[in-house]
Design a protein around this motif. Sequence first.
Motif, PDB file in Angstrom:
ATOM      1  N   MET A 172      92.546 -34.097  16.855  1.00  0.00           N
ATOM      2  CA  MET A 172      93.396 -34.308  15.572  1.00  0.00           C
ATOM      3  C   MET A 172      92.993 -33.506  14.710  1.00  0.00           C
ATOM      4  SD  MET A 172      94.807 -37.299  15.990  1.00  0.00           S
ATOM      5  CE  MET A 172      95.149 -38.243  14.604  1.00  0.00           C
ATOM      6  N   ILE A 173      91.823 -32.924  14.536  1.00  0.00           N
ATOM      7  CA  ILE A 173      91.387 -31.827  13.584  1.00  0.00           C
ATOM      8  C   ILE A 173      92.209 -30.758  13.842  1.00  0.00           C
ATOM      9  CG2 ILE A 173      89.843 -29.917  12.950  1.00  0.00           C
ATOM     10  CD1 ILE A 173      87.859 -32.550  13.164  1.00  0.00           C
ATOM     11  N   LEU A 174      92.473 -30.172  15.239  1.00  0.00           N
ATOM     12  CA  LEU A 174      93.376 -29.006  15.680  1.00  0.00           C
ATOM     13  C   LEU A 174      94.928 -29.296  14.947  1.00  0.00           C
ATOM     14  CD1 LEU A 174      93.631 -26.396  16.976  1.00  0.00           C
ATOM     15  CD2 LEU A 174      94.105 -27.793  19.085  1.00  0.00           C
ATOM     16  N   ILE A 175      95.332 -30.422  15.338  1.00  0.00           N
ATOM     17  CA  ILE A 175      96.837 -30.592  15.097  1.00  0.00           C
ATOM     18  C   ILE A 175      97.055 -30.920  13.432  1.00  0.00           C
ATOM     19  CG2 ILE A 175      97.450 -31.262  17.365  1.00  0.00           C
ATOM     20  CD1 ILE A 175      97.486 -34.100  16.402  1.00  0.00           C
ATOM     21  N   ALA A 176      95.784 -31.062  12.696  1.00  0.00           N
ATOM     22  CA  ALA A 176      95.911 -31.520  11.505  1.00  0.00           C
ATOM     23  C   ALA A 176      96.275 -29.944  10.670  1.00  0.00           C
ATOM     24  CB  ALA A 176      94.775 -32.049  10.826  1.00  0.00           C
ATOM     25  N   GLU A 212     100.170 -30.204  10.656  1.00  0.00           N
ATOM     26  CA  GLU A 212      99.764 -31.163   9.639  1.00  0.00           C
ATOM     27  C   GLU A 212     100.115 -32.480  10.275  1.00  0.00           C
ATOM     28  OE1 GLU A 212     101.291 -29.544   6.094  1.00  0.00           O
ATOM     29  OE2 GLU A 212      99.304 -28.611   5.538  1.00  0.00           O
ATOM     30  N   PHE A 213     100.097 -32.875  11.575  1.00  0.00           N
ATOM     31  CA  PHE A 213     100.498 -34.116  11.930  1.00  0.00           C
ATOM     32  C   PHE A 213      99.967 -35.527  11.450  1.00  0.00           C
ATOM     33  CE2 PHE A 213     100.727 -37.150  15.452  1.00  0.00           C
ATOM     34  CZ  PHE A 213     102.228 -37.241  15.560  1.00  0.00           C
ATOM     35  N   PRO A 214      98.610 -35.229  11.668  1.00  0.00           N
ATOM     36  CA  PRO A 214      97.708 -36.782  11.106  1.00  0.00           C
ATOM     37  C   PRO A 214      98.249 -37.181   9.723  1.00  0.00           C
ATOM     38  CG  PRO A 214      96.202 -35.335  12.191  1.00  0.00           C
ATOM     39  CD  PRO A 214      97.576 -34.368  11.874  1.00  0.00           C
ATOM     40  N   GLN A 215      98.412 -36.131   9.047  1.00  0.00           N
ATOM     41  CA  GLN A 215      98.698 -36.273   7.618  1.00  0.00           C
ATOM     42  C   GLN A 215      99.935 -36.946   7.199  1.00  0.00           C
ATOM     43  OE1 GLN A 215      97.400 -33.593   8.881  1.00  0.00           O
ATOM     44  NE2 GLN A 215      96.635 -32.026   7.471  1.00  0.00           N
ATOM     45  N   MET A 216     100.909 -37.047   8.337  1.00  0.00           N
ATOM     46  CA  MET A 216     102.339 -37.622   8.227  1.00  0.00           C
ATOM     47  C   MET A 216     102.047 -39.108   8.368  1.00  0.00           C
ATOM     48  SD  MET A 216     104.839 -35.589  10.698  1.00  0.00           S
ATOM     49  CE  MET A 216     104.203 -33.919  11.306  1.00  0.00           C
ATOM     50  N   GLU A 258      98.868 -40.458   7.128  1.00  0.00           N
ATOM     51  CA  GLU A 258      97.813 -40.839   6.352  1.00  0.00           C
ATOM     52  C   GLU A 258      96.759 -41.065   7.194  1.00  0.00           C
ATOM     53  OE1 GLU A 258      98.871 -43.587   3.400  1.00  0.00           O
ATOM     54  OE2 GLU A 258     100.785 -42.405   2.702  1.00  0.00           O
ATOM     55  N   LEU A 259      96.338 -40.261   8.276  1.00  0.00           N
ATOM     56  CA  LEU A 259      95.056 -40.456   9.038  1.00  0.00           C
ATOM     57  C   LEU A 259      94.130 -39.234   8.646  1.00  0.00           C
ATOM     58  CD1 LEU A 259      96.758 -40.991  12.504  1.00  0.00           C
ATOM     59  CD2 LEU A 259      95.716 -42.554  11.055  1.00  0.00           C
ATOM     60  N   ASP A 260      92.886 -39.760   8.434  1.00  0.00           N
ATOM     61  CA  ASP A 260      92.023 -38.643   8.289  1.00  0.00           C
ATOM     62  C   ASP A 260      91.226 -38.397   9.819  1.00  0.00           C
ATOM     63  OD1 ASP A 260      89.730 -37.211   8.025  1.00  0.00           O
ATOM     64  OD2 ASP A 260      88.684 -38.852   6.441  1.00  0.00           O
ATOM     65  N   PRO A 261      91.497 -37.126  10.217  1.00  0.00           N
ATOM     66  CA  PRO A 261      91.083 -36.669  11.547  1.00  0.00           C
ATOM     67  C   PRO A 261      89.585 -36.858  11.909  1.00  0.00           C
ATOM     68  CG  PRO A 261      92.559 -35.320  10.506  1.00  0.00           C
ATOM     69  CD  PRO A 261      92.285 -36.048   9.456  1.00  0.00           C
ATOM     70  N   THR A 262      88.822 -36.700  10.745  1.00  0.00           N
ATOM     71  CA  THR A 262      87.592 -36.632  11.024  1.00  0.00           C
ATOM     72  C   THR A 262      86.836 -38.142  11.093  1.00  0.00           C
ATOM     73  OG1 THR A 262      86.882 -36.846   8.642  1.00  0.00           O
ATOM     74  CG2 THR A 262      87.171 -34.821   9.632  1.00  0.00           C
ATOM     75  N   LYS A 263      87.661 -39.159  11.108  1.00  0.00           N
ATOM     76  CA  LYS A 263      87.207 -40.799  11.137  1.00  0.00           C
ATOM     77  C   LYS A 263      87.804 -41.155  12.459  1.00  0.00           C
ATOM     78  CE  LYS A 263      86.696 -41.511   6.351  1.00  0.00           C
ATOM     79  NZ  LYS A 263      86.934 -42.183   5.123  1.00  0.00           N
ATOM     80  N   THR A 264      88.270 -40.227  13.371  1.00  0.00           N
ATOM     81  CA  THR A 264      88.758 -40.557  14.786  1.00  0.00           C
ATOM     82  C   THR A 264      87.649 -40.624  15.941  1.00  0.00           C
ATOM     83  OG1 THR A 264      89.753 -38.287  15.144  1.00  0.00           O
ATOM     84  CG2 THR A 264      91.369 -40.173  14.101  1.00  0.00           C
ATOM     85  N   GLY A 265      87.761 -41.218  16.915  1.00  0.00           N
ATOM     86  CA  GLY A 265      87.105 -41.136  17.993  1.00  0.00           C
ATOM     87  C   GLY A 265      87.337 -41.272  19.393  1.00  0.00           C
ATOM     88  N   GLY A 266      86.661 -41.395  20.383  1.00  0.00           N
ATOM     89  CA  GLY A 266      87.099 -41.417  21.672  1.00  0.00           C
ATOM     90  C   GLY A 266      87.244 -40.088  22.521  1.00  0.00           C
ATOM     91  N   ASP A 267      87.668 -40.194  23.836  1.00  0.00           N
ATOM     92  CA  ASP A 267      87.945 -39.153  24.688  1.00  0.00           C
ATOM     93  C   ASP A 267      89.307 -39.234  24.966  1.00  0.00           C
ATOM     94  OD1 ASP A 267      85.273 -37.894  24.550  1.00  0.00           O
ATOM     95  OD2 ASP A 267      84.627 -39.622  25.650  1.00  0.00           O
ATOM     96  N   MET A 268      89.944 -38.107  25.286  1.00  0.00           N
ATOM     97  CA  MET A 268      91.441 -38.222  25.604  1.00  0.00           C
ATOM     98  C   MET A 268      91.613 -37.018  26.809  1.00  0.00           C
ATOM     99  SD  MET A 268      93.497 -35.445  24.224  1.00  0.00           S
ATOM    100  CE  MET A 268      92.910 -33.897  23.871  1.00  0.00           C
ATOM    101  N   SER A 269      92.641 -37.362  27.551  1.00  0.00           N
ATOM    102  CA  SER A 269      93.271 -36.581  28.362  1.00  0.00           C
ATOM    103  C   SER A 269      94.676 -36.365  28.040  1.00  0.00           C
ATOM    104  CB  SER A 269      92.997 -36.811  30.016  1.00  0.00           C
ATOM    105  OG  SER A 269      93.492 -38.170  30.481  1.00  0.00           O
ATOM    106  N   LEU A 270      95.160 -35.347  28.087  1.00  0.00           N
ATOM    107  CA  LEU A 270      96.696 -34.989  27.943  1.00  0.00           C
ATOM    108  C   LEU A 270      97.288 -33.796  28.508  1.00  0.00           C
ATOM    109  CD1 LEU A 270      98.277 -35.452  25.087  1.00  0.00           C
ATOM    110  CD2 LEU A 270      97.243 -33.533  24.110  1.00  0.00           C
ATOM    111  N   ASN A 271      98.527 -34.443  28.959  1.00  0.00           N
ATOM    112  CA  ASN A 271      99.503 -33.261  29.599  1.00  0.00           C
ATOM    113  C   ASN A 271     100.691 -33.301  28.633  1.00  0.00           C
ATOM    114  OD1 ASN A 271      97.975 -33.155  31.988  1.00  0.00           O
ATOM    115  ND2 ASN A 271      98.462 -35.163  32.481  1.00  0.00           N
ATOM    116  N   VAL A 272     101.027 -32.001  28.296  1.00  0.00           N
ATOM    117  CA  VAL A 272     102.100 -31.696  27.515  1.00  0.00           C
ATOM    118  C   VAL A 272     103.045 -30.937  28.075  1.00  0.00           C
ATOM    119  CG1 VAL A 272     102.548 -30.612  25.093  1.00  0.00           C
ATOM    120  CG2 VAL A 272     100.356 -31.932  25.447  1.00  0.00           C
TER     121      VAL A 272
END
Length: 108
Positions: free
Chosen positions: A52-56, A61-65, A67-81
Amino acid sequence: MFFVVFFHFIIKHQSINQLKLNDAVINLTDLDKDISNADIKLSVKGPVKDAMILIAEKPLEFPQMFELDPTKTGGDMSLNVDLKFPLIDNLEAKNVKVNVDSKIENGM
């Protein structure tokens, strides 16, 4: 005579903070045409917060769209793009085809 009509790149095991890029394949095709194309496939694992910090960052600026604060997110993810887009000046979002398969565990 020699013409390059495509480039094929394979990237293994890179990281940004705790985000791990396991595999990436980048194909640049139609280099002999008026409009060339990019096809990018990525596999990433790591903390949701780091992603989230990276895409902010600009220009996304994706999280800002949302109104998410990337620093208040958590968990682990796996992603295929999978990204596909023409290699043109002034590329717009509408010209980018995106397919994402993701899994989040212990998210908040």
